[in-house]
Scaffold this motif. Structure first.
Motif, PDB file in Angstrom:
ATOM      1  N   PRO A   7      -8.991  20.534  12.738  1.00 26.29           N
ATOM      2  CA  PRO A   7      -8.527  19.838  13.882  1.00 26.29           C
ATOM      3  C   PRO A   7      -9.790  19.396  14.825  1.00 26.29           C
ATOM      4  CG  PRO A   7      -8.086  22.175  14.017  1.00 26.29           C
ATOM      5  CD  PRO A   7      -8.576  21.995  13.031  1.00 26.29           C
ATOM      6  N   ARG A   8     -10.033  18.357  14.833  1.00 25.77           N
ATOM      7  CA  ARG A   8     -11.046  17.787  15.607  1.00 25.77           C
ATOM      8  C   ARG A   8     -11.057  17.050  16.958  1.00 25.77           C
ATOM      9  NH1 ARG A   8     -16.052  15.074  12.955  1.00 25.77           N
ATOM     10  NH2 ARG A   8     -16.584  15.567  14.774  1.00 25.77           N
ATOM     11  N   TRP A   9      -9.757  16.430  16.783  1.00 33.32           N
ATOM     12  CA  TRP A   9      -9.550  15.615  18.155  1.00 33.32           C
ATOM     13  C   TRP A   9      -8.137  15.845  18.545  1.00 33.32           C
ATOM     14  CZ3 TRP A   9     -10.982  13.431  13.189  1.00 33.32           C
ATOM     15  CH2 TRP A   9     -12.157  13.121  12.999  1.00 33.32           C
ATOM     16  N   GLU A  10      -7.990  15.069  19.961  1.00 32.78           N
ATOM     17  CA  GLU A  10      -6.678  15.249  20.487  1.00 32.78           C
ATOM     18  C   GLU A  10      -6.249  14.132  20.991  1.00 32.78           C
ATOM     19  OE1 GLU A  10      -4.740  18.566  23.258  1.00 32.78           O
ATOM     20  OE2 GLU A  10      -5.616  16.889  24.800  1.00 32.78           O
ATOM     21  N   LEU A  11      -5.072  13.397  20.417  1.00 30.09           N
ATOM     22  CA  LEU A  11      -4.324  12.436  20.804  1.00 30.09           C
ATOM     23  C   LEU A  11      -3.400  12.590  21.756  1.00 30.09           C
ATOM     24  CD1 LEU A  11      -3.873   9.417  19.752  1.00 30.09           C
ATOM     25  CD2 LEU A  11      -2.115  10.261  18.150  1.00 30.09           C
ATOM     26  N   GLN A  12      -3.494  11.661  22.929  1.00 24.39           N
ATOM     27  CA  GLN A  12      -2.666  11.768  24.122  1.00 24.39           C
ATOM     28  C   GLN A  12      -2.093  10.571  24.438  1.00 24.39           C
ATOM     29  OE1 GLN A  12      -4.953  13.004  27.375  1.00 24.39           O
ATOM     30  NE2 GLN A  12      -5.769  14.790  26.566  1.00 24.39           N
ATOM     31  N   ILE A  13      -0.741  10.575  25.047  1.00 26.38           N
ATOM     32  CA  ILE A  13      -0.203   9.273  25.605  1.00 26.38           C
ATOM     33  C   ILE A  13       0.260  10.035  27.034  1.00 26.38           C
ATOM     34  CG2 ILE A  13       0.663   8.299  23.405  1.00 26.38           C
ATOM     35  CD1 ILE A  13       3.481   9.429  23.862  1.00 26.38           C
ATOM     36  N   GLY A  14       0.294   9.037  27.842  1.00 26.57           N
ATOM     37  CA  GLY A  14       0.847   9.318  29.187  1.00 26.57           C
ATOM     38  C   GLY A  14       1.655   8.346  29.597  1.00 26.57           C
ATOM     39  N   PRO A  15       2.905   9.059  29.551  1.00 30.86           N
ATOM     40  CA  PRO A  15       4.227   8.277  30.016  1.00 30.86           C
ATOM     41  C   PRO A  15       4.221   8.272  31.581  1.00 30.86           C
ATOM     42  CG  PRO A  15       4.966   9.726  28.342  1.00 30.86           C
ATOM     43  CD  PRO A  15       3.475  10.238  28.590  1.00 30.86           C
ATOM     44  N   LEU A  16       3.818   9.428  32.192  1.00 31.79           N
ATOM     45  CA  LEU A  16       3.873   9.367  33.602  1.00 31.79           C
ATOM     46  C   LEU A  16       5.285   9.003  34.249  1.00 31.79           C
ATOM     47  CD1 LEU A  16       0.237   8.503  34.870  1.00 31.79           C
ATOM     48  CD2 LEU A  16       1.411  10.704  34.902  1.00 31.79           C
ATOM     49  N   ARG A  17       6.436   9.479  33.591  1.00 29.47           N
ATOM     50  CA  ARG A  17       7.766   9.174  34.040  1.00 29.47           C
ATOM     51  C   ARG A  17       8.583  10.467  34.658  1.00 29.47           C
ATOM     52  NH1 ARG A  17      10.807   6.492  29.639  1.00 29.47           N
ATOM     53  NH2 ARG A  17      12.259   6.640  31.159  1.00 29.47           N
ATOM     54  N   SER A  18       9.239  10.352  35.805  1.00 25.81           N
ATOM     55  CA  SER A  18       9.782  11.261  36.559  1.00 25.81           C
ATOM     56  C   SER A  18      11.250  11.606  35.672  1.00 25.81           C
ATOM     57  CB  SER A  18      10.089  10.823  37.927  1.00 25.81           C
ATOM     58  OG  SER A  18      10.624   9.601  38.260  1.00 25.81           O
ATOM     59  N   ALA A  19      11.802  10.677  34.835  1.00 27.59           N
ATOM     60  CA  ALA A  19      13.069  11.033  34.229  1.00 27.59           C
ATOM     61  C   ALA A  19      12.962  10.408  32.819  1.00 27.59           C
ATOM     62  CB  ALA A  19      14.247  10.373  35.065  1.00 27.59           C
ATOM     63  N   VAL A  20      12.796  11.313  31.869  1.00 27.55           N
ATOM     64  CA  VAL A  20      12.931  10.953  30.345  1.00 27.55           C
ATOM     65  C   VAL A  20      14.004  11.374  29.603  1.00 27.55           C
ATOM     66  CG1 VAL A  20      11.357  10.800  28.094  1.00 27.55           C
ATOM     67  CG2 VAL A  20      10.283  10.561  30.428  1.00 27.55           C
ATOM     68  N   SER A  21      14.882  10.676  29.172  1.00 26.00           N
ATOM     69  CA  SER A  21      16.137  10.956  28.324  1.00 26.00           C
ATOM     70  C   SER A  21      15.665  11.626  26.986  1.00 26.00           C
ATOM     71  CB  SER A  21      16.952   9.913  28.275  1.00 26.00           C
ATOM     72  OG  SER A  21      16.640   8.925  27.271  1.00 26.00           O
ATOM     73  N   PRO A  22      16.714  12.532  26.547  1.00 31.93           N
ATOM     74  CA  PRO A  22      16.375  13.132  25.440  1.00 31.93           C
ATOM     75  C   PRO A  22      16.084  12.430  24.367  1.00 31.93           C
ATOM     76  CG  PRO A  22      18.404  14.319  26.367  1.00 31.93           C
ATOM     77  CD  PRO A  22      17.946  13.054  27.284  1.00 31.93           C
ATOM     78  N   ASP A  23      16.818  11.177  24.219  1.00 30.92           N
ATOM     79  CA  ASP A  23      16.377  10.194  23.119  1.00 30.92           C
ATOM     80  C   ASP A  23      14.885   9.626  23.391  1.00 30.92           C
ATOM     81  OD1 ASP A  23      18.905  10.405  22.055  1.00 30.92           O
ATOM     82  OD2 ASP A  23      19.845   8.613  22.820  1.00 30.92           O
TER      83      ASP A  23
END
Length: 294
Positions: free
Chosen positions: A259-275
């Motif tokens: 493992p050499r890298w970390e992949l990130q995403i940043g939704p930055l949302r206060s309410a994210v549904s299970p789906d």
């Protein structure tokens, strides 16, 4: 800009050159010498002299209207830098495609000993938490970098756990096991903090145009760290209720399975549904696998 413990810059002349290149890279349009001098709080004569030397070396290009942009010599340097970092094939293509599918920012960090340095990111679909940009280095301290550490050897994991407060180490050890099993880490925050993180990230980005603001940028990043929350457990993620999500991470492996890298995403949302959470996880882990295979 790298500062010493006292806040001083080890080499002010070098810092001025780097700051000019960095500002031109951060801008969407060319800039005049006066624009650069004013933004970086430098004298116009000093800025003009630096630009003249950079132009001779091909690091900047002076346009007919006397504005400056990055020069062709930097393209070769950038290509060599990408080779040195041994990025996965088509790393930016993967990041852009992922960001387009999940509609938020995406970034790739390289784990380098006791640090993580951000080596690639999108810039059109939102802000990655921490207000980061390419080149920013962060200490590899718990709970940061958990996705990569979870797939690393026991010695690496123990050093990482030792950076955490003693009363959190058992929980973090459990999260390491969970992350190794699921392949993803989902970070939450108080709903009220999500908006704060986004605003603070924008402040850091704005301050990146001024070399004199490094100390303030570091202070703002510290505030973001304090509000970025904590990784969710599997049990919390299985809730049928919407959850606040700050960002999500997954490990990317090299050809040898390290493992050499970390992949990130940043939704930055206060309410994210299970789906929606499942969609984020599926897209993130699928991209991490594709980059690992590349």
């Amino acid at each position: 800009m790298t500062v010493g413990k006292s806040g001083s810059v080890p080499s002010p002349p070098t810092d001025r050159v780097v700051s000019i290149i960095g500002l031109l890279a951060a801008r969407n349009t060319p800039a005049t010498s006066a624009d650069l001098a004013d933004a970086l709080d430098l004298s116009r004569s000093t800025t003009g002299s630096i630009l003249a030397t950079l132009e001779q070396r091909g690091w900047v290009l002076r346009l007919p209207d006397l504005r400056y942009q990055l020069g062709p010599a930097l393209a070769t340097i950038a290509a060599r830098a990408r080779e040195a970092l041994s990025l996965p094939d088509n790393a930016m293509g993967h990041l852009e495609a992922l960001a387009s599918r999940v509609r938020c920012g995406a970034a790739l960090g390289l784990i380098d000993g006791t640090e993580m340095v951000f080596v690639a990111m999108t810039d059109r679909l939102g802000h990655i938490p921490r207000g980061i940009e390419v080149g920013v280095r962060l200490p590899l301290e718990a709970p940061g970098g958990i996705s990569v550490v979870a797939s690393s050897g026991r010695a690496v994991q123990q050093r990482w756990l030792d950076t955490a407060p003693p009363d959190r180490r058992d929980q973090l050890a459990h999260l390491l096991t969970q992350t190794a099993s699921t392949g993803v880490t989902v970070w939450g925050a108080d709903a009220a903090d999500i908006d704060r993180i986004d605003v603070l990230a924008q402040v850091v980005t704005h301050l990146s145009s001024n070399a004199a603001s490094q100390r303030l940028r570091d202070q703002v990043r510290a505030l973001i760290d304090d509000t970025s929350g904590y990784p969710y457990t599997v049990e919390a993620l299985e809730s049928e209720l919407p959850l606040p999500i700050s960002y999500m991470t997954a490990a990317v492996f090299d050809a040898g399975g390290t493992p050499r890298w970390e992949l990130q995403i940043g939704p930055l949302r206060s309410a994210v549904s299970p789906d929606e959470r499942r969609t984020y996880i599926e897209e993130l882990t699928a991209t991490a696998r594709a980059m690992s295979q590349a």
